[in-house]
Design a protein around this motif. Structure first.
Motif, short mmCIF file in Angstrom:
data_model
loop_
_atom_site.label_atom_id
_atom_site.label_comp_id
_atom_site.label_asym_id
_atom_site.label_seq_id
_atom_site.Cartn_x
_atom_site.Cartn_y
_atom_site.Cartn_z
N GLN A 80 39.52 -30.03 -57.25
CA GLN A 80 38.22 -29.84 -57.78
C GLN A 80 37.66 -28.70 -57.24
OE1 GLN A 80 35.67 -33.16 -56.45
NE2 GLN A 80 33.69 -32.27 -57.48
N LEU A 81 37.97 -28.41 -55.94
CA LEU A 81 37.72 -26.84 -55.25
C LEU A 81 38.32 -25.82 -55.88
CD1 LEU A 81 36.08 -25.41 -53.00
CD2 LEU A 81 38.07 -25.73 -51.66
N PHE A 82 39.45 -25.92 -56.60
CA PHE A 82 40.11 -24.75 -56.99
C PHE A 82 39.43 -24.56 -58.40
CE2 PHE A 82 43.17 -23.66 -60.25
CZ PHE A 82 43.58 -22.37 -59.86
N GLU A 83 39.20 -25.50 -59.27
CA GLU A 83 38.45 -25.56 -60.41
C GLU A 83 37.13 -24.88 -60.19
OE1 GLU A 83 38.39 -29.51 -62.13
OE2 GLU A 83 40.47 -29.44 -62.66
N GLU A 84 36.17 -25.12 -59.21
CA GLU A 84 35.02 -24.58 -59.11
C GLU A 84 35.30 -23.19 -58.85
OE1 GLU A 84 33.43 -27.05 -55.95
OE2 GLU A 84 32.92 -28.75 -57.11
N GLN A 85 36.29 -22.90 -57.91
CA GLN A 85 36.32 -21.57 -57.35
C GLN A 85 36.78 -20.60 -58.54
OE1 GLN A 85 38.48 -21.45 -53.84
NE2 GLN A 85 36.94 -22.00 -52.62
N ASP A 86 37.72 -21.19 -59.56
CA ASP A 86 38.24 -20.60 -60.60
C ASP A 86 36.97 -20.30 -61.61
OD1 ASP A 86 40.23 -19.27 -62.18
OD2 ASP A 86 40.20 -21.06 -63.59
N ALA A 87 36.39 -21.00 -61.77
CA ALA A 87 34.99 -20.92 -62.72
C ALA A 87 34.12 -19.66 -62.03
CB ALA A 87 34.44 -22.20 -62.93
N GLN A 88 34.00 -19.81 -60.85
CA GLN A 88 33.10 -18.80 -60.02
C GLN A 88 33.66 -17.65 -60.40
OE1 GLN A 88 32.51 -19.61 -55.92
NE2 GLN A 88 30.95 -18.03 -55.87
N ILE A 90 35.88 -16.26 -62.56
CA ILE A 90 35.43 -15.81 -64.10
C ILE A 90 34.11 -15.29 -64.25
CG2 ILE A 90 35.41 -16.64 -66.28
CD1 ILE A 90 37.65 -18.77 -65.78
N LEU A 91 33.06 -16.03 -63.72
CA LEU A 91 31.68 -15.33 -63.69
C LEU A 91 31.46 -14.21 -62.98
CD1 LEU A 91 29.99 -19.00 -63.17
CD2 LEU A 91 30.20 -17.70 -65.06
N MET A 92 32.07 -14.13 -61.82
CA MET A 92 31.98 -12.93 -61.00
C MET A 92 32.76 -11.54 -61.88
SD MET A 92 32.87 -14.31 -57.23
CE MET A 92 32.38 -12.90 -56.18
N GLU A 93 34.02 -12.10 -62.32
CA GLU A 93 34.65 -10.89 -63.30
C GLU A 93 33.72 -10.54 -64.14
OE1 GLU A 93 38.43 -12.47 -64.41
OE2 GLU A 93 39.52 -12.12 -62.16
N ASP A 94 33.16 -11.44 -65.19
CA ASP A 94 32.29 -11.12 -66.06
C ASP A 94 31.29 -10.41 -65.61
OD1 ASP A 94 33.89 -12.48 -67.63
OD2 ASP A 94 32.67 -14.30 -67.86
N ASP A 95 30.64 -10.79 -64.63
CA ASP A 95 29.47 -9.79 -63.78
C ASP A 95 30.09 -8.41 -63.71
OD1 ASP A 95 26.90 -9.46 -62.82
OD2 ASP A 95 27.55 -10.04 -60.99
N LEU A 96 31.31 -8.47 -62.98
CA LEU A 96 31.80 -7.19 -62.61
C LEU A 96 31.81 -6.30 -63.70
CD1 LEU A 96 33.17 -5.21 -60.49
CD2 LEU A 96 35.19 -6.23 -60.84
N ASN A 97 32.60 -6.71 -64.85
CA ASN A 97 32.90 -5.89 -66.09
C ASN A 97 31.44 -5.64 -66.59
OD1 ASN A 97 35.59 -6.40 -65.91
ND2 ASN A 97 35.53 -8.09 -67.13
N LEU A 98 30.46 -6.22 -66.55
CA LEU A 98 29.05 -5.96 -67.23
C LEU A 98 28.50 -4.71 -66.16
CD1 LEU A 98 26.89 -6.54 -69.02
CD2 LEU A 98 26.02 -8.34 -67.40
N LYS A 99 28.67 -4.85 -64.75
CA LYS A 99 28.04 -3.98 -64.12
C LYS A 99 28.81 -2.56 -64.10
CE LYS A 99 26.03 -6.97 -60.77
NZ LYS A 99 25.91 -7.33 -59.22
#
Length: 448
Positions: A80-88, A90-99
């Motif tokens: 469950q922790l892995f799935e939560e961190q993996d989703a996080q 993905i969100l951080m990579e999207d935020d990084l690509n946007l920035k």
């Protein structure tokens, strides 16, 4: 059942032993009974031990099951922790690509440029002076392609500096000390003159840079002597300007010199036919020179004899004069025949070996053609066996086959000139004899 079989075997063995040792049967039977009682006691003790430890085994089983249950729960928590961190992530990579925005394209360009520059630097002669820059370019390209780390502004500036330095170094002539592998395979420190990114010289010899090993090697076969002499003179210049040959392909042409056969190797490619042609050429040249010298001597004697017709000597004209003096009283027709006979006797001596020279000039091209045809047959047989996958093999075979034709022409053309020169010299002497003979006959005719 197994125990009974074992006891039976022991009884048989015991009976065999007793038969040999005469032991009492009653004593043997007592021993067997005692062994059976002991085995029964051991089995009972073992069974009691297992019964007493049954509770302990059950307790250990319960502990293991509880541990398994605990580990399963822990595994579910980690999943469950892995799935939560993996989703996080993905969100951080999207935020990084946007920035990053346009910087991402810039990093991609820098990554490609750094990779290309690294390859170019590794293949350049300047790598011997600046060996650390290739590793820097590889590290920079890795950073540009990795989202976990970024190149600093200082590293990007160093990238520009290295490219600019390479541009500047390609226009410089620099002397520096480095290790050079000689033609004998021994590596030693030498002073190397680098001509931009084109050539490297050492001790008046051209060097070859091997990117695979990063070493400078003396070319096994140097260019023509005029280029090597210029290289020696150029290295001796301490200031000012000088002329030297460079390889515009940055070592490509010089490296091909190793594969290019020299004159002796090309002659050796003609094999047996080529050596026969060369042998005939040498023999023909010696014969032609010998006949030319002989004819020159005969011509000199004849010219001297013309000035002194009253004293016949040992030369063609002198021998004809002897015939004239001896047969001077004969009639005109007989005298003409005698003098003509004397001239005919001298002509073969003047034309001696001339047909042989002419035959060599005719046979040499035919032998060359024979070698070419034989070589072409061998080439096409090789193509039949191995195919045409390698064009170099076919071109090399044809080139080797044509060597004999070249050798034949090289021998035939000079032989034709030599035959013409020697034949003209012999003809000139013969014409002198005929002129003098005509004068003798005319003198006899006037006297008669």
């Amino acid at each position: 059942m197994k125990r009974l079989i074992i006891m039976f075997i022991m009884l048989c063995l015991s009976f065999g032993t007793l038969a040999a040792q005469n032991v009492d049967l009653k004593e043997l039977l007592d021993q067997v009974k005692q062994g059976g009682v002991k085995d029964a006691k051991d089995n009972a003790d073992r069974l009691n031990y297992f019964k007493q430890n049954r509770e302990q085994q059950a307790r250990l089983l319960a502990e293991i099951k509880a541990l398994r249950s605990e580990q399963e729960n822990l595994s579910k928590q980690y999943e469950q922790l892995f799935e939560e961190q993996d989703a996080q992530i993905i969100l951080m990579e999207d935020d990084l690509n946007l920035k990053l925005g346009g910087l991402k394209e810039l990093f991609g360009v820098l990554q490609q440029s750094a990779g290309d520059a690294r390859v170019q630097f590794e293949n350049s002669i300047t790598q011997k002076q600046f060996p650390q820059r290739a590793a820097f370019m590889a590290d920079l390209a890795g950073k540009m392609g990795d989202t976990n780390r970024f190149a600093t502004l200082s590293e990007i500036e160093d990238f520009w500096f290295e490219i600019q330095r390479e541009i500047i170094e390609t226009g410089k002539v620099i002397n520096f000390k480095t290790m050079v592998v000689g033609a004998d395979g021994i590596e030693s420190e030498q002073t190397v003159t680098r001509l931009g990114a084109f050539n490297a010289l050492s001790n008046g010899k051209y060097l070859e840079f091997k990117p695979e090993t990063g070493r400078l090697l003396v070319l096994p076969r140097q260019p023509e002597s005029r280029f090597v002499s210029r290289a020696e003179d150029f290295q001796a210049i301490s200031s000012g300007m000088g002329s030297v040959a460079i390889d515009p392909t940055r070592g490509g042409l010089l490296s091909k010199l190793v594969e290019k056969p020299n004159l002796m190797e090309q002659v050796a490619q003609g094999k047996t036919v080529g050596y026969v042609i060369i042998g005939l050429g040498i023999i023909g040249l010696l014969v032609a020179l010998y006949r030319f010298i002989v004819l020159m001597g005969i011509s000199a004697k004849v010219n001297a004899q013309i000035k002194n017709l009253n004293n016949p000597g040992d030369n063609p004209l002198g021998r004809i004069l002897n015939v004239y003096k001896v047969r001077g009283g004969d009639d005109l027709e007989a005298m003409e025949i005698r003098i003509g006979e004397a001239i005919l006797n001298e002509t073969p001596k003047l034309n001696k070996w001339l047909p042989f020279i002419k035959i060599i000039s005719a046979v040499a091209p035919l032998l060359g053609l024979l070698g070419t045809v034989t070589g072409m047959i061998n080439t096409f047989q090789a193509l039949t066996l191995f195919g045409t996958g390698d064009p170099k093999m076919m071109a090399g075979g044809i080139s080797t086959a044509l060597i004999t034709t070249v050798l034949g022409l090289v021998v035939a053309i000079p032989m034709l000139f030599l035959h013409s020169i020697v034949a003209s010299k012999a003809k000139a002497v013969t014409e002198v004899l005929q002129q003098q003979a005509a004068g003798m006959i005319a003198e006899i005719a006037e006297r008669k």
